[in-house]
Design a protein around this motif. Structure first.
Motif, PDB file in Angstrom:
ATOM      1  N   ASN A 583       0.855  -1.190   0.000  1.00  0.00           N
ATOM      2  CA  ASN A 583       0.000   0.000   0.000  1.00  0.00           C
ATOM      3  C   ASN A 583       0.884   1.232   0.000  1.00  0.00           C
ATOM      4  O   ASN A 583       1.827   1.352   0.811  1.00  0.00           O
ATOM      5  N   ALA A 584       0.612   2.148  -0.946  1.00  0.00           N
ATOM      6  CA  ALA A 584       1.349   3.406  -1.024  1.00  0.00           C
ATOM      7  C   ALA A 584       0.709   4.423  -0.096  1.00  0.00           C
ATOM      8  O   ALA A 584      -0.511   4.428   0.110  1.00  0.00           O
ATOM      9  N   PRO A 585       1.511   5.341   0.437  1.00  0.00           N
ATOM     10  CA  PRO A 585       0.952   6.364   1.330  1.00  0.00           C
ATOM     11  C   PRO A 585       0.106   7.369   0.570  1.00  0.00           C
ATOM     12  O   PRO A 585       0.310   7.603  -0.618  1.00  0.00           O
ATOM     13  N   GLN A 586      -0.851   7.990   1.293  1.00  0.00           N
ATOM     14  CA  GLN A 586      -1.755   8.996   0.734  1.00  0.00           C
ATOM     15  C   GLN A 586      -1.721  10.228   1.634  1.00  0.00           C
ATOM     16  O   GLN A 586      -1.381  10.152   2.819  1.00  0.00           O
ATOM     17  N   VAL A 587      -2.073  11.407   1.001  1.00  0.00           N
ATOM     18  CA  VAL A 587      -2.072  12.644   1.741  1.00  0.00           C
ATOM     19  C   VAL A 587      -3.390  12.802   2.493  1.00  0.00           C
ATOM     20  O   VAL A 587      -4.450  12.350   2.048  1.00  0.00           O
ATOM     21  N   ASN A 588      -3.327  13.430   3.620  1.00  0.00           N
ATOM     22  CA  ASN A 588      -4.505  13.716   4.427  1.00  0.00           C
ATOM     23  C   ASN A 588      -4.293  15.061   5.111  1.00  0.00           C
ATOM     24  O   ASN A 588      -3.222  15.281   5.720  1.00  0.00           O
TER      25      ASN A 588
END
Length: 888
Positions: A583-588
């Motif tokens: 799983n690749a990181p996502q912005v929040n």
């Protein structure tokens, strides 16, 4: 009661008794401590210490003051009783003696003159002694012997008792009086005294149970009221008579005694009281047992202390199982139990024989049998019955059971049925048939209280219990349960994960192999081979799935046999999923707001990665090279492992919505990265950094979801409006259809209405238009008010009657209804054709309306012009055709 003589005469002082023989009359019944008389002894020297004695010390005692007391209670014989009273000087040992003769009081028969002459005197005492001067008289205190007066005397009254006098009555005129309770104090008037002669008398019978003695004081004064003598005390004792019968405190006395009690065992005490003098024979009670019921095993099982009333056992053999209760009749008699003179009374004593544990419980059989299916608990497998002769439902009867052997693991317990006293052998731990097929228990029965002394438990107090275990089909069980498997996530479908098998505990049953099935698989990732229990994946294992909690995925499987009845067991497979960097990181967050100017314009963002360490942070943040405006307008700085800060690079950026791509890379091996788009809303801000461009902010705030929601609301509202319009149109159609079916009388169409101002013009005032009126609205001339009738109206005459046509049934269609009415009119010979269409419904029998064919005009009607009827509208079209002069 004959008074006691006490006299002191003037003579020379001589130490000794004034007389050799002193006689006194006393009551026949003498009780211990009763004062009888006072002996007189003269002593010329007051310092001498005189000691008095009696020749009968066991019967009489003489006090230091010379009063003779009875030492014990006894009855005087008819002959006078004599004894000697002695006085001895303690220093000189000189002794003087006087003989005393006591005569019992005779029966009282009244006071005769002779008796009155025997009334003796009580003289105020005095003493002479020589003291270097002529003789002088000095008063001293004397104890006057009490006067004994029997109670319940029959009189006659007043009865003279004694005469009070002073030796100075020879030279002075004296007056005598008595004071105290019974004289001048309540109860007053019992005793009176003659003030001249000093004669003291009693006025009525006395009752010792009310007042046992009276204490009076005699006074002597001269005629001027001056005291001549010191007052003397007079005690009048009321002699008790046996006039009260003994009374028990209770008529029925209840007591208990244990069975098997030894002789001499205390049982109870009965008590009676007698109102007579307890110190005299009249009040001295004696008890005895008159009868005993039943009289077994002995008629004299109990005895009673005749003085205290204590009842004790006197014989052995009390057995509750044979005799449970004894009833005794107790008698109490006064006069010390004298059956001739004493008065008696009786009471009942009920003695209950209480139970003791003298009978041990005994089993009704030496061996008891029972059976129990394996693995069952709280099941009663056998009832142990015992017999006990003791009183039921008492500690001596209640049985307690204990196992003395055969159950080392404690799988059984024995409870006691409180009603039947049976022992209930109960299973408290599961029993495995494959381990134990039979139990042989040894059981002993005891009571709640120990057996009485000297009684032993017989062999019948021990029994054997044989319990057979029944084999039943048991559920298979997985080994181990739960089973833990560690597996990396991402395992593809079709791979063998593990083998999960169960065992069947029934070794002695003929059964086929077990069958396996899946019971619970929330993500539907697994399948199990029904024969060998091999578990294979059917989908990719994903640690980030919602069905995985704390890296653990649980699935439940079922193993079933083919026994009777079929049984099954469950097992849980726990798969611990190891994380991989998938799983690749996502912005929040996905959206943010900043100002147009450079300060303040920082936006804090966070990287989110479903993976766990070491495949997660710390993260690397950067802006992409394309498009070039991104790096020209924005800059990003990492402030921690998971957080970064996005800000403007230029001084001013026009307000609007900008998509800023951000490249985030995790720390996994290999690394995983993704480009996340951050929607930034740039707006005009005030000095506090708050947006002031409200319109743009609102426009920017409407995302795709909000727009879809608004469109859905608009569509729903339009549908509701459309449905309402359709409903209103349908309602109008239904209302119009109903109007075609209303009652013809309520329908104004094709009806001739009456108008107050209608009629022809001036040229046709002579025509009769009354036939155009509705018949039901015609009012008689007699009741119509003046001014309402038109001038051109003529009186109403009777209309010709026509037969009523039968109406056709009400049709469902209005066209069929009109056609049926038309046919009926054509077939009616009495009706002209021109009015048949005016009959729309059956008016009922007896209608007041006549036929329209009766309409006619006057003789001059042929010259009348009716063309104006064409101007009245369609309602008068038929009249216009009839009278309009047409050829038809």
């Amino acid at each position: 009661q004959a008074p006691i003589k006490a006299t002191c005469e003037d003579m020379s002082c001589k130490t000794g008794f004034p007389e050799d023989v002193h006689s006194a009359v006393v009551s026949r019944s003498v009780h211990g401590g009763q004062p009888l008389l006072n002996v007189k002894f003269r002593s010329c020297d007051e310092n001498k210490k005189i000691h008095f004695g009696s020749s009968e010390p066991e019967d009489f005692r003489v006090g230091e003051d010379g009063v003779v007391y009875a030492e014990r209670s006894f009855q005087l014989s008819a002959e006078p009783t004599e004894f000697v009273v002695s006085a001895q000087d303690k220093e000189t040992q000189e002794e003087w003696q006087m003989r005393v003769k006591l005569t019992p009081q005779p029966a009282f028969t009244g006071a005769s003159e002779k008796d009155q002459k025997k009334i003796e005197d009580i003289v105020f005492p005095w003493q002479q002694y020589k003291h270097s001067s002529p003789l002088k008289r000095q008063k001293r205190d004397w104890v006057i012997p009490p006067i004994n007066l029997p109670e319940n005397s029959r009189g006659p009254f007043p009865q003279e008792l004694v005469r009070i006098r002073s030796d100075r009555d020879k030279s002075l005129s004296l007056r005598y009086s008595v004071t105290g309770p019974g004289a001048d104090q309540p109860p007053t008037g019992i005793f009176i005294i003659n003030p001249i002669s000093g004669q003291l008398s009693v006025t009525k019978p006395l009752d010792r149970e009310q007042i046992a003695s009276f204490h009076l004081r005699a006074h002597a004064v001269d005629v001027n009221g001056n005291q001549v003598e010191n007052p003397i005390d007079i005690v009048i004792n009321v002699i008790d008579m046996n006039d009260n019968r003994p009374e028990f405190l209770h008529q029925v006395w209840n007591g208990t005694v244990p069975e098997g009690s030894k002789p001499g065992t205390y049982v109870m005490t009965v008590t009676a009281i007698d109102a007579d003098d307890p110190n005299a024979q009249n009040g001295m009670l004696r008890y005895r047992i008159l009868s005993q019921a039943p009289s077994s095993p002995s008629p004299n099982m109990f005895t009673i202390n005749n003085e205290t009333g204590d009842i004790i056992t006197v014989a052995a053999g009390l057995d509750r199982e044979k005799v449970q209760q004894y009833t005794l009749i107790i008698q109490a008699t006064d006069m010390e139990g004298n059956p001739t003179y004493g008065l008696s009374n009786t009471a009942t004593a009920v003695i209950t024989v209480t139970d003791v544990n003298d009978n041990p419980p005994e089993f009704t059989a030496m061996t008891f049998y029972g059976e129990v299916p394996e693995n069952r608990v709280d099941v009663i497998v056998a009832n142990l019955t015992v017999t006990d002769k003791d009183q039921p439902h008492t500690p001596a009867w209640n049985a307690m059971y204990r196992m003395t052997g055969g159950d080392p693991t404690g799988r059984f317990t024995i409870l006691t049925d409180p009603n039947s006293n049976d022992g209930l052998v109960t299973v408290v731990k599961p029993i495995d048939f494959e381990t134990n097929r039979m139990f042989v228990l040894t059981v002993a029965a005891e009571n709640q209280v120990p057996l009485a002394k000297g009684i032993q438990h017989p062999p019948q107090s021990t029994a054997t219990v044989s319990i057979t275990v029944i084999d039943v089909n048991e559920s298979p069980y997985f080994v181990p349960n739960p089973k833990l498997v560690r597996q990396e996530e991402g395992l593809l479908a079709g791979n063998v994960l593990t083998t999960f098998t169960a065992q069947d505990p029934d070794r002695y049953m003929q059964q086929t192999s077990l069958r396996y099935s899946k019971l619970s698989d929330p993500a539907n990732w697994l399948k199990i081979d029904p024969v060998n229990g091999q578990i294979t994946t059917t989908a990719v294992l994903d640690r980030e799935s919602i069905y995985v909690q704390n890296n653990m995925y649980n699935a439940t499987f079922l193993a079933s046999d083919n026994g009777i009845p079929p049984m099954s067991g469950t097992g849980t497979l726990q798969i611990y999923l190891l994380d991989i960097n998938d799983n690749a990181p996502q912005v929040n967050p996905k959206e943010a707001t900043t100002c147009e100017t450079l300060q303040p314009n920082a936006i804090n963002i966070t990287a989110v990665d479903p993976d766990i360490d070491p495949n997660a942070g710390p993260f690397a943040f950067e802006l992409p090279d394309t498009p070039a405006s991104i790096k020209r307008n924005w800059t990003i700085v990492r402030i921690s492992g998971d957080h970064a800060q996005l800000s403007l690079r230029i001084r001013f950026l026009e307000a609007g919505i900008y998509d800023v791509p951000i490249v985030i890379t995790d720390s996994g091996n290999p690394h995983a990265s993704s480009t996340s788009v951050l929607k930034v809303k740039v707006c005009q801000c005030d000095i506090n950094g708050d947006c002031t461009d409200v319109d743009r902010i609102v426009g920017a705030g409407l995302g795709t979801g909000a727009i879809i929601a608004i469109l859905l609301c608009i569509i729903i509202l339009l549908i509701l409006v459309l449905m309402f319009v359709v409903w209103m149109k349908r309602r109008d159609k239904e209302r119009q259809a109903k109007q075609l079916l209303i009652d013809p009388e309520d329908d104004v169409r094709d009806n001739i209405l009456k108008y107050d101002e209608e009629g022809g013009g001036e040229e046709d005032q002579d025509y009769d238009l009354s036939q155009l009126q509705q018949p039901d609205t015609v009012e008689p001339d007699a009741i119509k008010p003046v001014g309402i009738r038109r001038l051109d109206e003529r009186p109403i005459h009777a209309e010709p009657q026509y037969p009523v046509r039968s109406a056709a049934p009400h049709p469902g269609d209005i066209g069929d209804f009109i056609n049926e009415g038309l046919k009926a009119a054509d077939n009616d010979p009495t009706a002209p054709p021109y009015d048949s269409l005016l009959v729309f419904d059956y008016e009922g029998s007896g209608s007041t309306a006549g036929s329209l064919s009766s309409l006619n005009s006057s003789s001059s009607g042929g010259e009348q012009d009716y063309d104006y009827l064409n101007d009245w509208g369609p309602r008068f079209k038929k009249l216009a055709d009839m009278y309009g002069g047409g050829d038809d």
